[in-house]
Design a protein around this motif. Structure first.
Motif, PDB file in Angstrom:
ATOM      1  N   ASN A 121       0.840  -1.190   0.000  1.00  0.00           N
ATOM      2  CA  ASN A 121       0.000   0.000   0.000  1.00  0.00           C
ATOM      3  C   ASN A 121       0.883   1.250   0.000  1.00  0.00           C
ATOM      4  O   ASN A 121       1.576   1.512   0.975  1.00  0.00           O
ATOM      5  CB  ASN A 121      -0.894  -0.031   1.236  1.00  0.00           C
ATOM      6  CG  ASN A 121      -1.854   1.118   1.300  1.00  0.00           C
ATOM      7  OD1 ASN A 121      -1.820   2.017   0.470  1.00  0.00           O
ATOM      8  ND2 ASN A 121      -2.711   1.094   2.295  1.00  0.00           N
TER       9      ASN A 121
ATOM     10  N   ASN B 229       0.049   4.156   0.531  1.00  0.00           N
ATOM     11  CA  ASN B 229      -0.452   5.140   1.494  1.00  0.00           C
ATOM     12  C   ASN B 229       0.283   5.066   2.821  1.00  0.00           C
ATOM     13  O   ASN B 229       0.179   5.980   3.630  1.00  0.00           O
ATOM     14  CB  ASN B 229      -1.950   4.937   1.740  1.00  0.00           C
ATOM     15  CG  ASN B 229      -2.761   5.260   0.509  1.00  0.00           C
ATOM     16  OD1 ASN B 229      -2.436   6.163  -0.234  1.00  0.00           O
ATOM     17  ND2 ASN B 229      -3.803   4.496   0.289  1.00  0.00           N
ATOM     18  N   THR B 230       0.986   3.970   3.075  1.00  0.00           N
ATOM     19  CA  THR B 230       1.681   3.804   4.350  1.00  0.00           C
ATOM     20  C   THR B 230       3.190   3.828   4.148  1.00  0.00           C
ATOM     21  O   THR B 230       3.695   3.503   3.065  1.00  0.00           O
ATOM     22  CB  THR B 230       1.304   2.466   5.014  1.00  0.00           C
ATOM     23  OG1 THR B 230       1.786   1.394   4.201  1.00  0.00           O
ATOM     24  CG2 THR B 230      -0.202   2.332   5.206  1.00  0.00           C
TER      25      THR B 230
ATOM     26  N   ARG C 161       5.399   1.878   1.251  1.00  0.00           N
ATOM     27  CA  ARG C 161       6.357   2.550   0.366  1.00  0.00           C
ATOM     28  C   ARG C 161       7.739   1.925   0.493  1.00  0.00           C
ATOM     29  O   ARG C 161       8.454   1.795  -0.501  1.00  0.00           O
ATOM     30  CB  ARG C 161       6.397   4.046   0.663  1.00  0.00           C
ATOM     31  CG  ARG C 161       5.115   4.757   0.233  1.00  0.00           C
ATOM     32  CD  ARG C 161       5.230   6.267   0.299  1.00  0.00           C
ATOM     33  NE  ARG C 161       5.625   6.781   1.596  1.00  0.00           N
ATOM     34  CZ  ARG C 161       4.795   7.029   2.601  1.00  0.00           C
ATOM     35  NH1 ARG C 161       3.508   6.810   2.464  1.00  0.00           N
ATOM     36  NH2 ARG C 161       5.250   7.524   3.741  1.00  0.00           N
TER      37      ARG C 161
ATOM     38  N   PRO D  27      -0.288   7.895  -3.140  1.00  0.00           N
ATOM     39  CA  PRO D  27      -1.333   8.197  -2.155  1.00  0.00           C
ATOM     40  C   PRO D  27      -2.009   9.556  -2.345  1.00  0.00           C
ATOM     41  O   PRO D  27      -3.182   9.696  -2.024  1.00  0.00           O
ATOM     42  CB  PRO D  27      -0.608   8.120  -0.810  1.00  0.00           C
ATOM     43  CG  PRO D  27       0.829   8.250  -1.117  1.00  0.00           C
ATOM     44  CD  PRO D  27       1.016   7.744  -2.522  1.00  0.00           C
ATOM     45  N   GLN D  28      -1.333  10.546  -2.867  1.00  0.00           N
ATOM     46  CA  GLN D  28      -1.933  11.862  -3.050  1.00  0.00           C
ATOM     47  C   GLN D  28      -3.028  11.824  -4.092  1.00  0.00           C
ATOM     48  O   GLN D  28      -3.908  12.674  -4.110  1.00  0.00           O
ATOM     49  CB  GLN D  28      -0.874  12.908  -3.383  1.00  0.00           C
ATOM     50  CG  GLN D  28      -0.419  12.929  -4.833  1.00  0.00           C
ATOM     51  CD  GLN D  28       0.491  11.788  -5.247  1.00  0.00           C
ATOM     52  OE1 GLN D  28       0.830  10.942  -4.458  1.00  0.00           O
ATOM     53  NE2 GLN D  28       0.874  11.763  -6.499  1.00  0.00           N
TER      54      GLN D  28
ATOM     55  N   ASN E 234      -5.225   9.430  -4.346  1.00  0.00           N
ATOM     56  CA  ASN E 234      -6.367   8.697  -3.806  1.00  0.00           C
ATOM     57  C   ASN E 234      -7.288   9.560  -2.947  1.00  0.00           C
ATOM     58  O   ASN E 234      -8.223   9.042  -2.371  1.00  0.00           O
ATOM     59  CB  ASN E 234      -5.884   7.490  -2.978  1.00  0.00           C
ATOM     60  CG  ASN E 234      -5.146   6.491  -3.827  1.00  0.00           C
ATOM     61  OD1 ASN E 234      -5.410   6.353  -5.001  1.00  0.00           O
ATOM     62  ND2 ASN E 234      -4.218   5.774  -3.224  1.00  0.00           N
ATOM     63  N   ASP E 235      -7.008  10.831  -2.860  1.00  0.00           N
ATOM     64  CA  ASP E 235      -7.815  11.724  -2.005  1.00  0.00           C
ATOM     65  C   ASP E 235      -9.209  11.908  -2.550  1.00  0.00           C
ATOM     66  O   ASP E 235      -9.508  11.866  -3.667  1.00  0.00           O
ATOM     67  CB  ASP E 235      -7.141  13.076  -1.847  1.00  0.00           C
ATOM     68  CG  ASP E 235      -5.829  12.966  -1.085  1.00  0.00           C
ATOM     69  OD1 ASP E 235      -5.645  11.956  -0.386  1.00  0.00           O
ATOM     70  OD2 ASP E 235      -5.004  13.877  -1.204  1.00  0.00           O
TER      71      ASP E 235
END
Length: 78
Positions: free
Chosen positions: A4, A6-7, A11, A74-75, A77-78
């Motif tokens: 993921n 996002n974490t 990464r 992740p940016q 996926n906002d």
């Protein structure tokens, strides 16, 4: 299951995965690059500083790419 982005742990897993396929070194420009496993971009940056390993520099380079530039990061996926 894929890591993921996002974490921080996700990464780091992506960076290890990307390093398995090698990195690119341009001695003329004193830069290194790595291929992003998500978007296949090749972010590049300066060679490692004194006391920093190539792996640390590549991990930091990919982490920055994932956080700010990757279209699948992740940016997005906002």
């Amino acid at each position: 299951m894929s890591p993921n982005p996002n974490t921080k742990t996700g990464r780091a897993q992506l960076a290890r995965h990307a390093r398995r396929f090698g990195h690119f070194h341009d001695r003329a420009k004193a830069t290194i690059a790595i291929t992003c496993p998500l978007c296949k971009d090749r972010p590049s940056g300066p060679e490692p500083r004194y006391g920093e390993s190539v792996n640390q520099a590549l991990d930091a380079l990919l982490d920055t790419h994932l956080l700010y530039d990757c279209p699948k990061g992740p940016q997005k996926n906002d």
